[in-house]
Design a protein around this motif. Sequence first.
Motif, PDB file in Angstrom:
ATOM      1  N   ILE A 190       0.837  -1.202   0.000  1.00  0.00           N
ATOM      2  CA  ILE A 190       0.000   0.000   0.000  1.00  0.00           C
ATOM      3  C   ILE A 190       0.872   1.252   0.000  1.00  0.00           C
ATOM      4  O   ILE A 190       0.592   2.216  -0.719  1.00  0.00           O
ATOM      5  N   THR A 191       1.931   1.229   0.781  1.00  0.00           N
ATOM      6  CA  THR A 191       2.857   2.365   0.817  1.00  0.00           C
ATOM      7  C   THR A 191       3.526   2.537  -0.538  1.00  0.00           C
ATOM      8  O   THR A 191       3.668   3.666  -1.026  1.00  0.00           O
ATOM      9  N   ASN A 192       3.907   1.438  -1.174  1.00  0.00           N
ATOM     10  CA  ASN A 192       4.479   1.525  -2.522  1.00  0.00           C
ATOM     11  C   ASN A 192       3.450   2.050  -3.519  1.00  0.00           C
ATOM     12  O   ASN A 192       3.799   2.797  -4.440  1.00  0.00           O
ATOM     13  N   ASP A 193       2.185   1.664  -3.342  1.00  0.00           N
ATOM     14  CA  ASP A 193       1.114   2.200  -4.194  1.00  0.00           C
ATOM     15  C   ASP A 193       1.028   3.718  -4.038  1.00  0.00           C
ATOM     16  O   ASP A 193       0.846   4.440  -5.022  1.00  0.00           O
ATOM     17  N   ARG A 194       1.136   4.199  -2.803  1.00  0.00           N
ATOM     18  CA  ARG A 194       1.091   5.648  -2.549  1.00  0.00           C
ATOM     19  C   ARG A 194       2.242   6.347  -3.274  1.00  0.00           C
ATOM     20  O   ARG A 194       2.044   7.362  -3.929  1.00  0.00           O
ATOM     21  N   ILE A 195       3.439   5.802  -3.121  1.00  0.00           N
ATOM     22  CA  ILE A 195       4.619   6.411  -3.743  1.00  0.00           C
ATOM     23  C   ILE A 195       4.447   6.443  -5.258  1.00  0.00           C
ATOM     24  O   ILE A 195       4.689   7.457  -5.902  1.00  0.00           O
ATOM     25  N   GLU A 196       3.995   5.336  -5.816  1.00  0.00           N
ATOM     26  CA  GLU A 196       3.768   5.257  -7.268  1.00  0.00           C
ATOM     27  C   GLU A 196       2.664   6.225  -7.695  1.00  0.00           C
ATOM     28  O   GLU A 196       2.779   6.920  -8.705  1.00  0.00           O
ATOM     29  N   GLY A 197       1.594   6.267  -6.932  1.00  0.00           N
ATOM     30  CA  GLY A 197       0.490   7.178  -7.245  1.00  0.00           C
ATOM     31  C   GLY A 197       0.920   8.633  -7.163  1.00  0.00           C
ATOM     32  O   GLY A 197       0.568   9.445  -8.024  1.00  0.00           O
ATOM     33  N   PHE A 198       1.678   8.970  -6.125  1.00  0.00           N
ATOM     34  CA  PHE A 198       2.177  10.340  -5.989  1.00  0.00           C
ATOM     35  C   PHE A 198       3.063  10.719  -7.174  1.00  0.00           C
ATOM     36  O   PHE A 198       3.014  11.840  -7.654  1.00  0.00           O
ATOM     37  N   SER A 199       3.849   9.762  -7.676  1.00  0.00           N
ATOM     38  CA  SER A 199       4.731  10.086  -8.807  1.00  0.00           C
ATOM     39  C   SER A 199       3.925  10.400 -10.066  1.00  0.00           C
ATOM     40  O   SER A 199       4.362  11.175 -10.911  1.00  0.00           O
ATOM     41  N   LYS A 200       2.731   9.829 -10.187  1.00  0.00           N
ATOM     42  CA  LYS A 200       1.872  10.109 -11.349  1.00  0.00           C
ATOM     43  C   LYS A 200       1.222  11.487 -11.251  1.00  0.00           C
ATOM     44  O   LYS A 200       0.797  12.043 -12.241  1.00  0.00           O
ATOM     45  N   VAL A 201       1.132  12.009 -10.036  1.00  0.00           N
ATOM     46  CA  VAL A 201       0.492  13.309  -9.825  1.00  0.00           C
ATOM     47  C   VAL A 201       1.421  14.446 -10.189  1.00  0.00           C
ATOM     48  O   VAL A 201       0.990  15.491 -10.647  1.00  0.00           O
ATOM     49  N   PHE A 250      -4.350  -1.559 -10.827  1.00  0.00           N
ATOM     50  CA  PHE A 250      -5.625  -1.359 -11.515  1.00  0.00           C
ATOM     51  C   PHE A 250      -6.164   0.047 -11.268  1.00  0.00           C
ATOM     52  O   PHE A 250      -6.702   0.692 -12.172  1.00  0.00           O
ATOM     53  N   HIS A 251      -6.008   0.531 -10.048  1.00  0.00           N
ATOM     54  CA  HIS A 251      -6.484   1.879  -9.726  1.00  0.00           C
ATOM     55  C   HIS A 251      -5.735   2.919 -10.556  1.00  0.00           C
ATOM     56  O   HIS A 251      -6.356   3.846 -11.093  1.00  0.00           O
ATOM     57  N   ARG A 252      -4.418   2.768 -10.692  1.00  0.00           N
ATOM     58  CA  ARG A 252      -3.647   3.741 -11.482  1.00  0.00           C
ATOM     59  C   ARG A 252      -4.029   3.685 -12.959  1.00  0.00           C
ATOM     60  O   ARG A 252      -4.108   4.710 -13.633  1.00  0.00           O
ATOM     61  N   ILE A 253      -4.295   2.486 -13.465  1.00  0.00           N
ATOM     62  CA  ILE A 253      -4.755   2.361 -14.854  1.00  0.00           C
ATOM     63  C   ILE A 253      -6.121   3.033 -14.999  1.00  0.00           C
ATOM     64  O   ILE A 253      -6.362   3.777 -15.960  1.00  0.00           O
ATOM     65  N   ASP A 257       5.627  17.331  -1.353  1.00  0.00           N
ATOM     66  CA  ASP A 257       6.991  16.807  -1.225  1.00  0.00           C
ATOM     67  C   ASP A 257       7.209  16.177   0.153  1.00  0.00           C
ATOM     68  O   ASP A 257       7.866  15.143   0.282  1.00  0.00           O
ATOM     69  N   ARG A 258       6.622  16.795   1.188  1.00  0.00           N
ATOM     70  CA  ARG A 258       6.728  16.250   2.537  1.00  0.00           C
ATOM     71  C   ARG A 258       6.048  14.880   2.603  1.00  0.00           C
ATOM     72  O   ARG A 258       6.557  13.947   3.212  1.00  0.00           O
ATOM     73  N   MET A 259       4.904  14.742   1.935  1.00  0.00           N
ATOM     74  CA  MET A 259       4.171  13.472   1.946  1.00  0.00           C
ATOM     75  C   MET A 259       4.953  12.375   1.220  1.00  0.00           C
ATOM     76  O   MET A 259       4.950  11.225   1.654  1.00  0.00           O
ATOM     77  N   ILE A 260       5.620  12.739   0.142  1.00  0.00           N
ATOM     78  CA  ILE A 260       6.446  11.756  -0.567  1.00  0.00           C
ATOM     79  C   ILE A 260       7.590  11.306   0.330  1.00  0.00           C
ATOM     80  O   ILE A 260       7.856  10.105   0.460  1.00  0.00           O
ATOM     81  N   SER A 261       8.259  12.247   0.967  1.00  0.00           N
ATOM     82  CA  SER A 261       9.356  11.903   1.877  1.00  0.00           C
ATOM     83  C   SER A 261       8.856  11.022   3.011  1.00  0.00           C
ATOM     84  O   SER A 261       9.510  10.032   3.372  1.00  0.00           O
ATOM     85  N   GLN A 262       7.713  11.377   3.575  1.00  0.00           N
ATOM     86  CA  GLN A 262       7.133  10.586   4.663  1.00  0.00           C
ATOM     87  C   GLN A 262       6.812   9.172   4.189  1.00  0.00           C
ATOM     88  O   GLN A 262       7.046   8.199   4.912  1.00  0.00           O
TER      89      GLN A 262
END
Length: 153
Positions: free
Chosen positions: A16-27, A77-80, A43-48
């Motif tokens: 789930i944390t990796n999903d967040r990091i991946e999702g944030f990178s798409k934003v 699937f969510h990112r797609i 940026d703080r959220m990505i670092s966290q």
Amino acid sequence: MNNQQIVSLLNDLLQITNDRIEGFSKVEGKVWEMYPDIKDEYDRMISQSKIMKNELINLITEKNGNPDDSTSIAGAFHRIWIDVKNSFTIGTVEDSTLENVIFGEKAAVEAYQKALQSGNLDQKSAKTVSDQLHHLKESYQEFKKIEEYKKNE
């Protein structure tokens, strides 16, 4: 509770944390042009998220587990879905992106709460997960504030 149950649960949270990091990178780049004032918070959220990832990996390793350092199938699937949805979005991609971030943050909060309520974590893991849940809730609330601010513009 045994180490295998704990490791399995921690690996779920790691994904789930990796999903967040991946999702944030798409934003990145989609929102900053319209809302540059939230870039520092983002940026703080990505670092966290990266700190959270390392904490989970350390806990898994301490329990002689193998960290599953991948994203989840549901997250993929969510990112797609986000990409498809954004290609047909009426309105701005920025608004749609923000809605998707809020959805993802809410799902992460719920998964962390469920993990804590399961009773399948030892004291040290539960403390770490609880601390991480606190950060997730802050992130979720921050994005909700941004959404409310945008509605009032």
